[in-house]
Design an enzyme around this catalytic site. Structure first.
Site, short mmCIF file in Angstrom:
data_model
loop_
_atom_site.label_atom_id
_atom_site.label_comp_id
_atom_site.label_asym_id
_atom_site.label_seq_id
_atom_site.Cartn_x
_atom_site.Cartn_y
_atom_site.Cartn_z
NE ARG A 71 0.98 38.61 0.99
CZ ARG A 71 0.40 39.60 1.68
NH1 ARG A 71 -0.41 39.33 2.69
NH2 ARG A 71 0.64 40.84 1.39
CE1 TYR A 125 5.76 20.86 -16.75
CE2 TYR A 125 4.62 22.91 -16.27
CZ TYR A 125 4.83 21.56 -16.02
OH TYR A 125 4.11 20.94 -15.04
CG ASP A 203 12.06 25.86 -17.13
OD1 ASP A 203 12.81 25.13 -16.44
OD2 ASP A 203 10.82 25.75 -17.12
CE LYS A 228 8.66 18.77 -12.28
NZ LYS A 228 8.61 19.62 -13.43
C1 LIG Z 1 7.69 20.70 -13.83
C2 LIG Z 1 8.19 21.80 -14.69
C3 LIG Z 1 7.68 23.10 -14.56
C4 LIG Z 1 6.58 23.45 -13.61
O1 LIG Z 1 6.96 23.29 -12.29
P1 LIG Z 1 5.92 23.04 -11.07
O2 LIG Z 1 6.82 22.93 -9.91
O3 LIG Z 1 5.17 21.78 -11.41
O4 LIG Z 1 5.02 24.21 -11.05
C5 LIG Z 1 8.23 24.08 -15.36
N1 LIG Z 1 9.22 23.82 -16.24
C6 LIG Z 1 9.71 22.57 -16.40
C7 LIG Z 1 10.79 22.33 -17.39
C8 LIG Z 1 9.21 21.52 -15.63
O5 LIG Z 1 9.70 20.29 -15.79
#
Ligand SMILES: *Cc1c(COP(=O)(O)O)cnc(C)c1O
Length: 413
Positions: A71, A125, A203, A228
């Site tokens: 963890r 998001y 982000d 992604k």
């Molecule tokens: C998909 C996404 C998230 C969230 O990510 P997860 O891996 O689904 O928790 C946050 N910010 C952006 C820009 C995203 O495309």
């Protein structure tokens, strides 16, 4: 786990740091270490490892503390964290999480206290928006939304928001790819509040780490949904935080130890194995997307294409040229004929899949208004450009001519 070899370029470094084959019977690629607990080399080493993991002591340069329990940390997390650092320009440390939301949530819980404020760009998001507006708000943290790309609104909010501790920028914004100037936001934050400068977080999921480098432009923390482009195959959920100041990462790690939101060894292993190809995949997908988007812009059934190389606004063009190396693999199409035209288009696609998410080697298309952005009010949808006729496209690494033909046949009545 292995000595770093400074001076190498990032595409070499990603393949040559973080893993020492001699520690794994000579295996050329890292194995998966699926242990939940680790055997200490001595009781003294165990004591030292606990002092370090609890933050009571700081590691000395080059110190390799014993592992304790998965963890807190495990070899596959360490390998991934070490190997992603060279890919993010300016980064010195990284931390892996079991989702992008988990990375964002941990960042905000680490650096915000009740009574503080967070400024964030919109659209953002959906999960992040719910976290700020629907959850952190009830913990006494004020959220101040500013429209993506609106420098004047950002400057004003930076000057006027009491106890502003975090500025969270998502750029480009989804689904219309409006860009926010990271350097402007970071310098405004530094100037307006020199004594107690807020942390600038970006982000970077849509263009990073290949095409956009927030740490180089003054941001303190970069956050990712590794689900992604970093993963690239639409087969796992993960997240990452990176910083040029390792102390920020260390503070987040203490929270991750407590929350238990580290990514599991198998997924860390998968992610690490995909890092050497992230640039190849993103470059190919971006080239594909640019070719397709620019051709669809003149299609009679398409009212508008949202894509960075097709920006018309002078300020947006300026930000793109200064901040992004390439336009990326996401675009949105505003179709003539509203929702029924959009749904017909989705139904007729033969190669591209109708699915949310993005950044995979396969092309995905969705209808934001009824899916990813269905929680928006009419006013929010109007502000964000989420119309009935809008479809969002994440281009993959297929042959672009096949994709273009697929879009054209789906657009044909
Ligand atoms: C998909 C996404 C998230 C969230 O990510 P997860 O891996 O689904 O928790 C946050 N910010 C952006 C820009 C995203 O495309």
């Amino acid at each position: 786990m292995a000595e770093e070899k400074p001076g190498l370029r990032s595409s070499t470094e990603v393949l040559s740091r973080g893993f020492d084959p001699r520690l794994s019977v000579g295996s050329a690629r890292p194995p998966v270490f699926r242990s939940s607990t680790y055997v200490f080399s001595s009781p003294e080493a165990a004591e030292r490892a606990f002092d370090l993991v609890a933050g009571r002591a700081k590691p000395q340069a080059g110190e390799q503390p014993d592992l304790i329990y998965s963890r807190f940390n495990h070899p596959n997390a360490e390998i991934f964290e070490s190997q992603i650092v060279p890919l993010e320009k300016g980064a010195q440390a990284a931390l892996v999480f079991n989702s992008g939301m988990s990375a964002i949530t941990t960042a905000l819980f680490t650096f915000l206290r009740p009574g503080d404020a967070i400024l964030y760009t919109v659209p953002i998001y959906g999960g992040t928006q719910s976290l700020i507006e629907g959850f952190l708000h009830s913990w006494g943290i004020a959220g101040v939304a500013v429209p993506a790309g609106d420098i004047a609104a950002m400057d004003k909010a930076i000057r006027e928001t009491p106890r502003l501790r975090v500025i969270l920028i998502e750029t480009p914004a989804n689904p219309t790819l409006v860009m926010t100037d990271i350097r402007r936001a970071a310098s405004a934050a530094g100037e307006a509040r020199a004594e107690e400068s807020p942390l600038v977080m970006v982000d970077n999921t849509l263009l990073g780490p290949t095409f956009q480098h927030p740490l180089d432009r003054g941001a303190h923390l970069v956050l990712y949904s590794a689900t992604k482009y970093l993963s690239g195959f639409s087969d796992l959920i993960g997240g990452v935080a990176l910083a040029s100041d390792p102390e920020l990462i260390r503070k987040m790690q203490l929270k991750r130890n407590m929350f238990g939101n580290i990514l599991q060894p198998d997924e860390c292993w998968m992610l690490a194995s995909r890092l050497p190809t992230v640039r190849l995949r993103m470059n190919r997908a971006s080239k594909n997307a640019q070719r397709i988007a620019e051709r669809l812009a003149s299609h009679p059934k398409v009212a508008k294409v949202y894509y960075p190389s097709l920006f018309a606004d002078a300020e947006q063009i300026r930000i793109r040229l200064q901040q992004c190396d390439f336009p990326g693999a996401m675009f949105s199409l505003e179709l003539r004929g509203g929702k029924s035209a959009a749904f017909d288009f989705l139904r007729k696609l033969r190669i591209a899949y109708n699915a949310v998410s993005l950044g995979g080697v396969e092309t995905l298309v969705c209808h934001p208004k009824t899916t990813t952005h269905s929680g928006f009010t009419e006013a929010q949808s109007a502000d964000a450009g989420v119309t009935d006729g809008l479809v969002r496209v994440s281009i993959g690494i297929e042959d672009w001519r096949d994709l273009l033909a697929d879009f054209e046949q789906a657009l044909a009545a």
